[in-house]
Design a protein around this motif. Structure first.
Motif, PDB file in Angstrom:
ATOM      1  N   TYR A  80      32.609  82.969  34.808  1.00  0.00           N
ATOM      2  CA  TYR A  80      31.615  83.713  34.025  1.00  0.00           C
ATOM      3  C   TYR A  80      30.222  83.412  34.552  1.00  0.00           C
ATOM      4  CZ  TYR A  80      28.834  85.487  30.211  1.00  0.00           C
ATOM      5  OH  TYR A  80      27.916  86.191  29.480  1.00  0.00           O
ATOM      6  N   GLY A  81      29.444  84.463  34.786  1.00  0.00           N
ATOM      7  CA  GLY A  81      28.088  84.273  35.267  1.00  0.00           C
ATOM      8  C   GLY A  81      27.073  85.051  34.447  1.00  0.00           C
ATOM      9  N   GLU A  82      25.917  84.450  34.269  1.00  0.00           N
ATOM     10  CA  GLU A  82      24.809  85.107  33.565  1.00  0.00           C
ATOM     11  C   GLU A  82      23.540  84.813  34.350  1.00  0.00           C
ATOM     12  OE1 GLU A  82      25.487  84.774  29.070  1.00  0.00           O
ATOM     13  OE2 GLU A  82      23.320  84.591  29.240  1.00  0.00           O
ATOM     14  N   GLY A  83      22.731  85.821  34.558  1.00  0.00           N
ATOM     15  CA  GLY A  83      21.503  85.589  35.312  1.00  0.00           C
ATOM     16  C   GLY A  83      21.763  85.139  36.741  1.00  0.00           C
ATOM     17  N   GLY A  84      22.945  85.487  37.256  1.00  0.00           N
ATOM     18  CA  GLY A  84      23.261  85.162  38.645  1.00  0.00           C
ATOM     19  C   GLY A  84      23.829  83.770  38.857  1.00  0.00           C
ATOM     20  N   VAL A  85      24.070  83.045  37.752  1.00  0.00           N
ATOM     21  CA  VAL A  85      24.536  81.666  37.857  1.00  0.00           C
ATOM     22  C   VAL A  85      25.841  81.492  37.089  1.00  0.00           C
ATOM     23  CG1 VAL A  85      23.941  79.241  37.393  1.00  0.00           C
ATOM     24  CG2 VAL A  85      22.140  80.878  37.974  1.00  0.00           C
ATOM     25  N   LEU A  86      26.807  80.807  37.708  1.00  0.00           N
ATOM     26  CA  LEU A  86      28.063  80.519  37.002  1.00  0.00           C
ATOM     27  C   LEU A  86      27.804  79.594  35.813  1.00  0.00           C
ATOM     28  CD1 LEU A  86      30.719  79.821  39.803  1.00  0.00           C
ATOM     29  CD2 LEU A  86      30.393  81.914  38.471  1.00  0.00           C
TER      30      LEU A  86
END
Lengths: 61, 61, 61, 61, 61, 61
Positions: free
Chosen positions: F51-57
């Protein structure tokens, strides 16, 4: 981070969708200990001729 | 064989979707070593009253 | 608010997934004018015996 | 309890969807030993500018 | 270009999945006039404690 | 006929999933006037490195 997709028949009002999003978010927050802001819900309307159960379209019932 | 579903607010032009499909395909190909032809992307437009975050419809914000 | 689901064969490393999430987010941000923090990506690994094309499982090829 | 989502290009008639739901249900019932009434199918129409393969929108081909 | 996701209880053999992919592909090809090679199917196994109907997990039944 | 897919981090107990399915079903029934037996919910566990948000896992945070 819960991401929720709800597929249901078209025809619900925006007010019903507002209550749906509020109450489903509350249900998730209280049952699995997630933060409200982390709950994302996508509603997918479907026509009755785009849903089948038991081999029969809902529009045929 | 990557299959990608992108759900985003409606209103993007076909030209933006063309760039989206091209650049997301490139990103997948270069990061996980897939062949371009194997990347399949489905774009799902959603209305602002069909998306909720933190218990509130995006159309209410 | 873009929500992205990527289905691909299992076997990629966490490092490849890190690059995947970073580059797909960049691709979306630059092509459809979304904010990076609004891009949510779910990766779904699949076994080769859980994917079929042309009526044949990938594990049979 | 099989739940099936089928994404395909828009333009199919209700009659084609009726046959689709009937025949896909039969195929599932006979291959994995499920009860017909337990098979739920959602059809998702997509425009040709909402589908990309090999980095190119289907509407461009 | 039909893309199909099938969610069903875990426990089916690879042989059952092979028949599932073959017969569902045939069903789609004959009912909506798609080419066999364009049909992509993803199978998602689920545990009985990951599926609920009528407010009750299948593992409780 | 509401069909619901919930994607969330792995680690929840079966008891939490039992409460999740019960409370989300109640929320849907009361807000959009569906019958309890028509509500189908699939829970998808995901690892933090999927899962990633804002390009970060999420596993990097």
């Amino acid at each position: 981070m819960p991401i929720v997709h709800i597929h249901m028949f078209e025809g619900r009002s925006v007010d019903q969708k507002r209550r749906l999003v509020e109450s489903v978010t509350d249900a998730i927050v209280s049952s699995v200990d997630a933060k409200p802001d982390s709950v994302h819900i996508v509603i997918h309307d479907m026509a009755r001729h785009d849903y089948g159960e038991g081999g029969v379209l809902a529009s045929e019932d």
